[in-house]
Write a protein that holds these residues in place. Structure first.
Motif, PDB file in Angstrom:
ATOM      1  N   MET A  93       0.824  -1.212   0.000  1.00 30.01           N
ATOM      2  CA  MET A  93       0.000   0.000   0.000  1.00 30.01           C
ATOM      3  C   MET A  93       0.860   1.265   0.000  1.00 30.01           C
ATOM      4  O   MET A  93       0.607   2.208  -0.752  1.00 30.01           O
ATOM      5  N   ILE A  94       1.875   1.280   0.846  1.00 32.15           N
ATOM      6  CA  ILE A  94       2.748   2.469   0.921  1.00 32.15           C
ATOM      7  C   ILE A  94       3.350   2.748  -0.459  1.00 32.15           C
ATOM      8  O   ILE A  94       3.321   3.872  -0.960  1.00 32.15           O
ATOM      9  N   ASN A  95       3.877   1.698  -1.085  1.00 35.58           N
ATOM     10  CA  ASN A  95       4.575   1.912  -2.358  1.00 35.58           C
ATOM     11  C   ASN A  95       3.623   2.312  -3.483  1.00 35.58           C
ATOM     12  O   ASN A  95       3.918   3.213  -4.267  1.00 35.58           O
ATOM     13  N   ILE A  96       2.492   1.629  -3.540  1.00 37.60           N
ATOM     14  CA  ILE A  96       1.493   1.968  -4.569  1.00 37.60           C
ATOM     15  C   ILE A  96       1.100   3.448  -4.410  1.00 37.60           C
ATOM     16  O   ILE A  96       1.046   4.203  -5.376  1.00 37.60           O
ATOM     17  N   ASN A  97       0.842   3.861  -3.171  1.00 35.27           N
ATOM     18  CA  ASN A  97       0.400   5.237  -2.920  1.00 35.27           C
ATOM     19  C   ASN A  97       1.491   6.261  -3.209  1.00 35.27           C
ATOM     20  O   ASN A  97       1.235   7.297  -3.819  1.00 35.27           O
ATOM     21  N   VAL A  98       2.695   5.980  -2.756  1.00 34.22           N
ATOM     22  CA  VAL A  98       3.772   6.971  -2.907  1.00 34.22           C
ATOM     23  C   VAL A  98       4.125   7.172  -4.382  1.00 34.22           C
ATOM     24  O   VAL A  98       4.226   8.304  -4.854  1.00 34.22           O
ATOM     25  N   LEU A  99       4.303   6.102  -5.126  1.00 28.13           N
ATOM     26  CA  LEU A  99       4.687   6.269  -6.532  1.00 28.13           C
ATOM     27  C   LEU A  99       3.576   6.941  -7.336  1.00 28.13           C
ATOM     28  O   LEU A  99       3.833   7.787  -8.198  1.00 28.13           O
ATOM     29  N   GLU A 100       2.336   6.584  -7.019  1.00 22.63           N
ATOM     30  CA  GLU A 100       1.224   7.201  -7.746  1.00 22.63           C
ATOM     31  C   GLU A 100       1.077   8.680  -7.365  1.00 22.63           C
ATOM     32  O   GLU A 100       0.857   9.533  -8.229  1.00 22.63           O
ATOM     33  N   SER A 101       1.240   9.004  -6.080  1.00 23.50           N
ATOM     34  CA  SER A 101       1.163  10.413  -5.657  1.00 23.50           C
ATOM     35  C   SER A 101       2.274  11.220  -6.314  1.00 23.50           C
ATOM     36  O   SER A 101       2.064  12.363  -6.721  1.00 23.50           O
ATOM     37  N   ALA A 102       3.452  10.621  -6.417  1.00 26.19           N
ATOM     38  CA  ALA A 102       4.586  11.298  -7.048  1.00 26.19           C
ATOM     39  C   ALA A 102       4.272  11.570  -8.522  1.00 26.19           C
ATOM     40  O   ALA A 102       4.489  12.667  -9.032  1.00 26.19           O
ATOM     41  N   ARG A 103       3.740  10.572  -9.180  1.00 24.67           N
ATOM     42  CA  ARG A 103       3.403  10.744 -10.606  1.00 24.67           C
ATOM     43  C   ARG A 103       2.378  11.870 -10.782  1.00 24.67           C
ATOM     44  O   ARG A 103       2.540  12.746 -11.625  1.00 24.67           O
ATOM     45  N   LEU A 104       1.336  11.848  -9.935  1.00 23.67           N
ATOM     46  CA  LEU A 104       0.290  12.873 -10.066  1.00 23.67           C
ATOM     47  C   LEU A 104       0.835  14.267  -9.767  1.00 23.67           C
ATOM     48  O   LEU A 104       0.372  15.252 -10.327  1.00 23.67           O
ATOM     49  N   ALA A 105       1.838  14.332  -8.877  1.00 19.68           N
ATOM     50  CA  ALA A 105       2.410  15.645  -8.513  1.00 19.68           C
ATOM     51  C   ALA A 105       3.501  16.077  -9.496  1.00 19.68           C
ATOM     52  O   ALA A 105       4.117  17.121  -9.314  1.00 19.68           O
ATOM     53  N   GLY A 106       3.766  15.268 -10.493  1.00 18.61           N
ATOM     54  CA  GLY A 106       4.769  15.642 -11.506  1.00 18.61           C
ATOM     55  C   GLY A 106       6.207  15.432 -11.067  1.00 18.61           C
ATOM     56  O   GLY A 106       7.126  16.034 -11.628  1.00 18.61           O
ATOM     57  N   THR A 107       6.426  14.599 -10.061  1.00 15.53           N
ATOM     58  CA  THR A 107       7.790  14.335  -9.580  1.00 15.53           C
ATOM     59  C   THR A 107       8.608  13.666 -10.691  1.00 15.53           C
ATOM     60  O   THR A 107       8.194  12.649 -11.238  1.00 15.53           O
ATOM     61  N   LYS A 108       9.757  14.270 -10.979  1.00 16.34           N
ATOM     62  CA  LYS A 108      10.557  13.771 -12.113  1.00 16.34           C
ATOM     63  C   LYS A 108      11.396  12.556 -11.724  1.00 16.34           C
ATOM     64  O   LYS A 108      11.617  11.666 -12.525  1.00 16.34           O
ATOM     65  N   LYS A 109      11.911  12.571 -10.486  1.00 18.70           N
ATOM     66  CA  LYS A 109      12.862  11.510 -10.123  1.00 18.70           C
ATOM     67  C   LYS A 109      12.495  10.960  -8.748  1.00 18.70           C
ATOM     68  O   LYS A 109      12.244  11.718  -7.816  1.00 18.70           O
ATOM     69  N   LEU A 110      12.511   9.666  -8.649  1.00 15.75           N
ATOM     70  CA  LEU A 110      12.195   9.020  -7.369  1.00 15.75           C
ATOM     71  C   LEU A 110      13.081   7.800  -7.202  1.00 15.75           C
ATOM     72  O   LEU A 110      13.246   7.019  -8.138  1.00 15.75           O
ATOM     73  N   ILE A 111      13.672   7.687  -6.022  1.00 18.93           N
ATOM     74  CA  ILE A 111      14.437   6.468  -5.732  1.00 18.93           C
ATOM     75  C   ILE A 111      13.728   5.721  -4.607  1.00 18.93           C
ATOM     76  O   ILE A 111      13.306   6.323  -3.612  1.00 18.93           O
ATOM     77  N   SER A 112      13.564   4.421  -4.795  1.00 25.04           N
ATOM     78  CA  SER A 112      12.993   3.602  -3.723  1.00 25.04           C
ATOM     79  C   SER A 112      13.947   2.444  -3.438  1.00 25.04           C
ATOM     80  O   SER A 112      14.897   2.207  -4.184  1.00 25.04           O
ATOM     81  N   PHE A 113      13.648   1.730  -2.352  1.00 24.50           N
ATOM     82  CA  PHE A 113      14.616   0.761  -1.836  1.00 24.50           C
ATOM     83  C   PHE A 113      14.013  -0.623  -1.648  1.00 24.50           C
ATOM     84  O   PHE A 113      12.958  -0.775  -1.051  1.00 24.50           O
ATOM     85  N   MET A 114      14.743  -1.600  -2.134  1.00 23.45           N
ATOM     86  CA  MET A 114      14.428  -2.995  -1.816  1.00 23.45           C
ATOM     87  C   MET A 114      15.505  -3.477  -0.855  1.00 23.45           C
ATOM     88  O   MET A 114      16.086  -2.667  -0.130  1.00 23.45           O
ATOM     89  N   SER A 115      15.783  -4.756  -0.852  1.00 24.52           N
ATOM     90  CA  SER A 115      16.801  -5.312   0.043  1.00 24.52           C
ATOM     91  C   SER A 115      17.247  -6.639  -0.556  1.00 24.52           C
ATOM     92  O   SER A 115      16.485  -7.260  -1.316  1.00 24.52           O
ATOM     93  N   THR A 116      18.442  -7.078  -0.232  1.00 27.19           N
ATOM     94  CA  THR A 116      18.878  -8.340  -0.854  1.00 27.19           C
ATOM     95  C   THR A 116      18.082  -9.546  -0.360  1.00 27.19           C
ATOM     96  O   THR A 116      18.158 -10.614  -0.956  1.00 27.19           O
ATOM     97  N   CYS A 117      17.298  -9.387   0.716  1.00 32.66           N
ATOM     98  CA  CYS A 117      16.501 -10.537   1.173  1.00 32.66           C
ATOM     99  C   CYS A 117      15.341 -10.833   0.228  1.00 32.66           C
ATOM    100  O   CYS A 117      14.675 -11.848   0.365  1.00 32.66           O
ATOM    101  N   ILE A 118      15.104  -9.940  -0.756  1.00 33.36           N
ATOM    102  CA  ILE A 118      13.976 -10.176  -1.670  1.00 33.36           C
ATOM    103  C   ILE A 118      14.359 -11.072  -2.853  1.00 33.36           C
ATOM    104  O   ILE A 118      13.518 -11.472  -3.636  1.00 33.36           O
ATOM    105  N   PHE A 119      15.635 -11.401  -2.967  1.00 29.98           N
ATOM    106  CA  PHE A 119      16.088 -12.237  -4.087  1.00 29.98           C
ATOM    107  C   PHE A 119      15.515 -13.649  -3.981  1.00 29.98           C
ATOM    108  O   PHE A 119      15.212 -14.116  -2.878  1.00 29.98           O
ATOM    109  N   PRO A 120      15.413 -14.339  -5.123  1.00 36.87           N
ATOM    110  CA  PRO A 120      14.988 -15.739  -5.063  1.00 36.87           C
ATOM    111  C   PRO A 120      15.926 -16.537  -4.166  1.00 36.87           C
ATOM    112  O   PRO A 120      17.142 -16.287  -4.151  1.00 36.87           O
TER     113      PRO A 120
END
Ligand code: GDP
Length: 320
Positions: A93-120
């Motif tokens: 929910m946080i990620n869906i909301n933040v990226l969509e809010s950024a897009r609607l606000a015209g944000t040009k650049k956004l960096i987000s973070f994963m972690s190596t624990c997400i690898f297969p």
């Protein structure tokens, strides 16, 4: 929210407003210390990013040119195993909301973070950015991992449809001041520092989970904060970038560093009834090295010492 004064400039484009979400966390706190210009820091207590209309209002008000999106629900192996459902739901929910809010606000650049624990779980070593979706994650953190993987999917989909320059970083095991020092649900560094403190106070043995044999690549929060500022201005690729020194150490050696920094002389017990988690997750650091061949990583000995000092100076007023 707080606008920082322009002293102690770091290399960040002038006249740009940067929004940092999740500012009370490890990397957010380190970013505050670096005091970047024109930066608005927001925390969970001010804006609930799981709520779309609140997230949208924040972006409408701040109108950020750039976003360093750190907000997430995170924990160590204990917390991940206990809360797989809520971690999946809240992070998604946080990620869906933040990226969509950024897009609607015209944000040009956004960096987000994963972690190596997400690898297969069965990904080839060293872990490479291109393999993140090639199989199910380790069972100990699958809820968190699948939610986090969607950050890359959403960023890529937004890039394709709306040309959003949204990039993703994959740090390895971050530690440092302002961490969550919870005994059961925290990550290994803060949990063991707190456990060691209590063992000294109560004259009891220090109980370490698992065999002590697993290997991890620990990275100091301030280093990741510096790399975030670099990446938000300079990294443009549609594939993620791993942030790691590439140096592995065993949990047993980590225990040694923590106990030495805390002057703990008592008994240490390795509790094999507790999980080891993934045995190792060595990362391929060649992409970062190509961009920043001379980046100076904080040696783990120094970082642990600084984290222990911060904990001792702030206890009991630490996040639990
Ligand atoms: P992970 O890298 O996602 O597994 O995150 P953790 O920070 O939870 O690290 C877990 C590793 O540290 C495992 O090998 C655990 O067995 C080991 N470990 C030893 N003692 C502790 C502890 O008190 N808490 C945690 N979280 N892990 C511990």
């Amino acid at each position: 929210m707080k606008n920082n004064s322009p002293k102690n400039k770091v290399s960040i484009k002038e006249n740009f407003v940067t929004l940092v979400t999740g500012s009370n966390g490890l990397v957010g706190s380190a970013l505050r210390q670096l005091n970047p210009q024109n930066t608005v820091f927001t925390v969970r207590q001010e804006v609930d990013l799981t709520n779309f209309s609140k997230s949208k209002s924040l972006f409408k008000k701040v109108k950020p040119n750039r976003v360093i999106h750190l907000a997430a629900v995170v924990a160590g192996i204990g917390g991940n195993m206990m809360h797989s459902g809520s971690f999946f739901r809240k992070n998604l929910m946080i990620n869906i909301n933040v990226l969509e809010s950024a897009r609607l606000a015209g944000t040009k650049k956004l960096i987000s973070f994963m972690s190596t624990c997400i690898f297969p779980d069965n990904a080839p070593y060293p872990l490479h950015e291109k393999n993140i979706h090639d199989g199910p994650p380790h069972p100990s953190n699958f809820g968190y991992a699948y939610a986090k993987r969607m950050l890359q999917v959403q960023s890529d989909a937004y890039r394709k449809e709306w040309n959003c320059n949204y990039i993703v970083a994959i740090p390895t095991n971050i530690y440092g001041p302002h961490d969550i020092f919870n005994l059961e649900e925290g990550h290994v560094v803060p949990s063991l520092i707190h456990k060691c403190y209590l063992a000294m106070k109560n004259r009891t043995p220090l109980e370490v989970w698992g065999s002590g044999k697993p290997l991890r690549e620990f990275v100091y929060s301030e280093d990741i904060a510096k790399l975030s500022l670099w990446a938000v201005d300079n990294y443009e690729e549609d594939t993620p970038i791993i942030f790691s020194s590439g140096k592995e150490i065993s949990i047993r050696d980590l225990v040694d560093l923590i106990t030495k920094s805390m002057h703990f002389k008592g008994e240490i017990i390795f509790d094999s009834s507790k999980p080891d988690g993934q045995f190792r997750k060595p990362s391929d650091t060649s992409k970062l090295k190509k961009y920043l061949p001379n980046f100076e990583w904080t040696p783990v000995e120094k970082g642990i010492k600084k984290t222990v000092e911060w904990f001792l100076a702030n206890y009991p007023n630490v996040r639990l």
